[in-house]
Design a protein around this motif. Structure first.
Motif, PDB file in Angstrom:
ATOM      1  N   ARG A 191      16.237   9.834 -33.295  1.00 18.83           N
ATOM      2  CA  ARG A 191      15.261  10.504 -32.430  1.00 18.83           C
ATOM      3  C   ARG A 191      14.037   9.621 -32.225  1.00 18.83           C
ATOM      4  NH1 ARG A 191      14.706  16.156 -32.554  1.00 18.83           N
ATOM      5  NH2 ARG A 191      12.560  15.925 -33.285  1.00 18.83           N
ATOM      6  N   LEU A 192      13.656   9.424 -30.961  1.00 14.40           N
ATOM      7  CA  LEU A 192      12.391   8.788 -30.621  1.00 14.40           C
ATOM      8  C   LEU A 192      11.380   9.909 -30.413  1.00 14.40           C
ATOM      9  CD1 LEU A 192      10.956   6.074 -29.879  1.00 14.40           C
ATOM     10  CD2 LEU A 192      11.517   6.592 -27.490  1.00 14.40           C
ATOM     11  N   VAL A 193      10.245   9.861 -31.163  1.00 12.82           N
ATOM     12  CA  VAL A 193       9.299  10.968 -31.123  1.00 12.82           C
ATOM     13  C   VAL A 193       7.872  10.451 -31.011  1.00 12.82           C
ATOM     14  CG1 VAL A 193      10.825  12.397 -32.556  1.00 12.82           C
ATOM     15  CG2 VAL A 193       9.013  11.058 -33.653  1.00 12.82           C
ATOM     16  N   TRP A 194       6.959  11.346 -30.598  1.00 16.35           N
ATOM     17  CA  TRP A 194       5.539  11.044 -30.727  1.00 16.35           C
ATOM     18  C   TRP A 194       4.883  12.130 -31.564  1.00 16.35           C
ATOM     19  CZ3 TRP A 194       1.332  13.796 -28.390  1.00 16.35           C
ATOM     20  CH2 TRP A 194       1.686  14.766 -27.443  1.00 16.35           C
ATOM     21  N   LYS A 195       3.917  11.698 -32.388  1.00 15.55           N
ATOM     22  CA  LYS A 195       3.237  12.624 -33.277  1.00 15.55           C
ATOM     23  C   LYS A 195       1.807  12.804 -32.786  1.00 15.55           C
ATOM     24  CE  LYS A 195       4.603  13.044 -37.462  1.00 15.55           C
ATOM     25  NZ  LYS A 195       4.906  12.922 -38.914  1.00 15.55           N
ATOM     26  N   GLU A 196       1.454  14.057 -32.545  1.00 16.33           N
ATOM     27  CA  GLU A 196       0.201  14.414 -31.879  1.00 16.33           C
ATOM     28  C   GLU A 196      -0.960  14.485 -32.866  1.00 16.33           C
ATOM     29  OE1 GLU A 196      -1.623  18.038 -29.111  1.00 16.33           O
ATOM     30  OE2 GLU A 196       0.487  18.064 -29.754  1.00 16.33           O
ATOM     31  N   ASN A 197      -1.998  13.710 -32.564  1.00  8.03           N
ATOM     32  CA  ASN A 197      -3.233  13.722 -33.344  1.00  8.03           C
ATOM     33  C   ASN A 197      -3.965  15.042 -33.087  1.00  8.03           C
ATOM     34  OD1 ASN A 197      -5.820  13.311 -34.391  1.00  8.03           O
ATOM     35  ND2 ASN A 197      -6.019  11.240 -33.568  1.00  8.03           N
ATOM     36  N   PRO A 198      -4.105  15.900 -34.104  1.00 10.66           N
ATOM     37  CA  PRO A 198      -4.695  17.225 -33.874  1.00 10.66           C
ATOM     38  C   PRO A 198      -6.212  17.223 -33.821  1.00 10.66           C
ATOM     39  CG  PRO A 198      -4.079  17.013 -36.160  1.00 10.66           C
ATOM     40  CD  PRO A 198      -3.640  15.736 -35.486  1.00 10.66           C
ATOM     41  N   GLY A 199      -6.834  16.108 -34.263  1.00 14.76           N
ATOM     42  CA  GLY A 199      -8.290  16.066 -34.270  1.00 14.76           C
ATOM     43  C   GLY A 199      -8.904  16.974 -35.306  1.00 14.76           C
ATOM     44  N   ALA A 200      -8.103  17.409 -36.272  1.00 11.75           N
ATOM     45  CA  ALA A 200      -8.592  18.290 -37.328  1.00 11.75           C
ATOM     46  C   ALA A 200      -7.743  18.042 -38.568  1.00 11.75           C
ATOM     47  CB  ALA A 200      -8.494  19.749 -36.887  1.00 11.75           C
TER      48      ALA A 200
ATOM     49  N   ILE B 111      10.811  12.699 -27.730  1.00 11.42           N
ATOM     50  CA  ILE B 111      10.881  11.948 -26.470  1.00 11.42           C
ATOM     51  C   ILE B 111      12.324  11.869 -25.998  1.00 11.42           C
ATOM     52  CG2 ILE B 111      10.457   9.712 -25.358  1.00 11.42           C
ATOM     53  CD1 ILE B 111       8.212   9.262 -27.403  1.00 11.42           C
ATOM     54  N   ALA B 112      13.216  11.474 -26.900  1.00 14.14           N
ATOM     55  CA  ALA B 112      14.639  11.382 -26.530  1.00 14.14           C
ATOM     56  C   ALA B 112      15.478  11.218 -27.791  1.00 14.14           C
ATOM     57  CB  ALA B 112      14.878  10.207 -25.595  1.00 14.14           C
ATOM     58  N   GLU B 113      16.715  11.682 -27.717  1.00 11.90           N
ATOM     59  CA  GLU B 113      17.716  11.401 -28.737  1.00 11.90           C
ATOM     60  C   GLU B 113      18.561  10.247 -28.211  1.00 11.90           C
ATOM     61  OE1 GLU B 113      19.784  15.040 -29.552  1.00 11.90           O
ATOM     62  OE2 GLU B 113      18.111  15.864 -30.718  1.00 11.90           O
ATOM     63  N   ILE B 114      18.486   9.090 -28.880  1.00 14.16           N
ATOM     64  CA  ILE B 114      19.041   7.865 -28.290  1.00 14.16           C
ATOM     65  C   ILE B 114      19.919   7.062 -29.243  1.00 14.16           C
ATOM     66  CG2 ILE B 114      17.244   7.570 -26.547  1.00 14.16           C
ATOM     67  CD1 ILE B 114      15.842   5.652 -28.466  1.00 14.16           C
ATOM     68  N   GLY B 115      20.270   7.621 -30.399  1.00 15.04           N
ATOM     69  CA  GLY B 115      21.090   6.876 -31.339  1.00 15.04           C
ATOM     70  C   GLY B 115      20.247   6.129 -32.352  1.00 15.04           C
ATOM     71  N   ASN B 116      20.911   5.387 -33.227  1.00 12.32           N
ATOM     72  CA  ASN B 116      20.241   4.693 -34.334  1.00 12.32           C
ATOM     73  C   ASN B 116      19.132   3.773 -33.847  1.00 12.32           C
ATOM     74  OD1 ASN B 116      23.565   4.305 -35.377  1.00 12.32           O
ATOM     75  ND2 ASN B 116      22.179   5.750 -36.313  1.00 12.32           N
ATOM     76  N   ILE B 117      17.905   4.014 -34.327  1.00 15.03           N
ATOM     77  CA  ILE B 117      16.749   3.190 -33.962  1.00 15.03           C
ATOM     78  C   ILE B 117      16.421   2.266 -35.124  1.00 15.03           C
ATOM     79  CG2 ILE B 117      14.336   3.176 -33.275  1.00 15.03           C
ATOM     80  CD1 ILE B 117      14.745   6.023 -32.181  1.00 15.03           C
ATOM     81  N   GLU B 118      16.607   0.953 -34.933  1.00 17.43           N
ATOM     82  CA  GLU B 118      16.253  -0.019 -35.969  1.00 17.43           C
ATOM     83  C   GLU B 118      14.734  -0.057 -36.156  1.00 17.43           C
ATOM     84  OE1 GLU B 118      17.094  -2.889 -38.890  1.00 17.43           O
ATOM     85  OE2 GLU B 118      18.487  -1.630 -37.762  1.00 17.43           O
TER      86      GLU B 118
END
Length: 390
Positions: free
Chosen positions: A116-125, A134-141
């Motif tokens: 899984r390619l993801v982004w983690k949201e800065n909550p500011g708290a 973002i997408a499921e794209i297979g093994n990410i090195e």
């Protein structure tokens, strides 16, 4: 007697000149860069980023499930741990990007096991960072970010060795801010272990390098096809492969580590060679160390010339790689005009030496004008403060 005195006088002059020459030669040699080592944490995350989390204009460190307040990095805050698989956390990059346009820096990561390619949201708290797919794209090195189209905003390019090569472009709103969404562009099929970005053919556009060749960027990289040139075999190549003009002949060359083998090399580009076997001439930099998985190209001594910074990824395959149980090292390499000179920053067994992990940063974290080295890994999180050459 006069002849004897004359001989002694000539000998004195020759010896004095030789001494002066040696002294001048030694003076011309660049001095080694000094570093102060500071261990930040014993966590075994393999990726680390440096960016301003809390908008106080001071760089912070983000690694795995925590961020550490600059400039001292003693105070840490949870971001939310990635899932663990055996010795690995499924967290193989820390790419800063304000994905949702709220003026807080988020980060992008992904993993081998979940694919899984993801982004983690800065909550500011003071709360954990929400994870967005973002997408499921297979093994990410691991994942890297490069400005593919030259618009000043980096695109996201995961190295997915067993799957297709794809670029993810952040979708912007009418004000040029991130919307939290991405669009993807398929570039090539299954592409193996290794990835780099830079202008190979001198046309002013950034091309992509994979282990078996390079992909030529078209004038409209998100609309037209990329042409593949199968010109070399790089093995289990580093991520990134660095694309730089090493010998200043006007042609960009390749700097390549072996992520799961022994070896660090540079490949000299010689476009005038008609024989494809001679077009890329391989030169050894350091054949005696293994698991050169990640590299950076930066000016550490402020002399206007970049150094190659790299080291061993400790237990990249849990000690099963060739050289996996060798001692651990972190190094920089200076180009002398003829070859690369290896300089040791840290070296030794586990607990003494230090490696690079899979994603590390070179940045001035204490605002002293020198670029420091921040490395994570299964051997802990460490900052090497660059004290310069004095």
């Amino acid at each position: 007697m006069k002849n004897a005195l004359l001989v002694l006088f000539i000998f004195f002059l020759a010896s004095h000149a030789t001494g002066q020459s040696k002294e001048n030669h030694d003076t011309d040699k660049p001095k080694p860069i000094q570093f102060d080592k500071k261990k930040i944490a014993s966590e075994s995350y393999e990726s680390v980023g440096v960016f301003d989390v809390n908008n106080d204009n001071v760089p912070d460190i983000v690694s795995g499930g925590f961020w550490y307040e600059g400039p001292e990095f003693w105070i840490r805050h949870a971001t939310g741990a990635a899932k663990r698989y055996g010795e690995y956390y499924d967290d193989f990059s820390t790419i800063p990007l304000d994905v949702n346009g709220d003026s807080r820096m988020d980060f992008i990561t992904g993993g081998w096991f979940g694919g899984r390619l993801v982004w983690k949201e800065n909550p500011g708290a003071e709360s954990e960072w929400k994870e967005h797919l973002i997408a499921e794209i297979g093994n990410i090195e691991t994942t890297r970010s490069w400005d593919i189209d030259g618009d000043g905003i980096a695109e996201i390019i995961p190295n997915t060795p067993n799957d297709s090569l794809r670029i993810f472009q952040l979708i912007l709103d009418e004000n040029g801010n991130g919307t939290g969404k991405f669009k993807r562009k398929g570039i090539y099929g299954k592409h193996g272990h290794g990835l780099g970005f830079g202008d190979i053919n001198g046309d002013g556009r950034g091309d992509l390098v994979i282990p078996t060749g390079w992909l030529e960027a078209p004038d409209k990289p998100f609309e037209k096809s990329w042409k593949f040139h199968p010109e070399f075999e790089l093995g289990t190549a580093s991520i990134p492969v660095l694309i730089v003009d090493v010998n200043k002949d006007g042609h960009n060359d390749l700097l390549v580590g072996q992520g799961h083998e022994y070896g660090l090399s540079w490949y000299e580009q010689r476009p005038e060679e008609e024989n494809m076997d001679n077009k890329w001439l391989k030169h050894a930099i350091d054949p005696s160390n293994s698991q050169y998985h990640s590299m950076e190209w930066a000016d550490l001594d402020a002399d206007g010339t970049n150094e190659l910074i790299t080291g061993k990824r400790y237990r990249a395959h849990n000690g099963k790689d060739p050289g996996g149980n060798d001692e651990i090292g972190l190094y920089y390499f200076r180009w002398t005009g003829e070859n690369f000179s290896k300089q040791v920053i840290d070296y030794g067994p586990y607990g003494e030496g230090k490696g690079t992990g899979v994603y590390f940063r070179v940045a001035d974290v204490n605002d002293d004008g020198n670029r420091d080295i921040v490395v994570a890994g299964k051997d802990g999180l460490t900052v090497y403060y660059n004290k310069g050459t004095n």
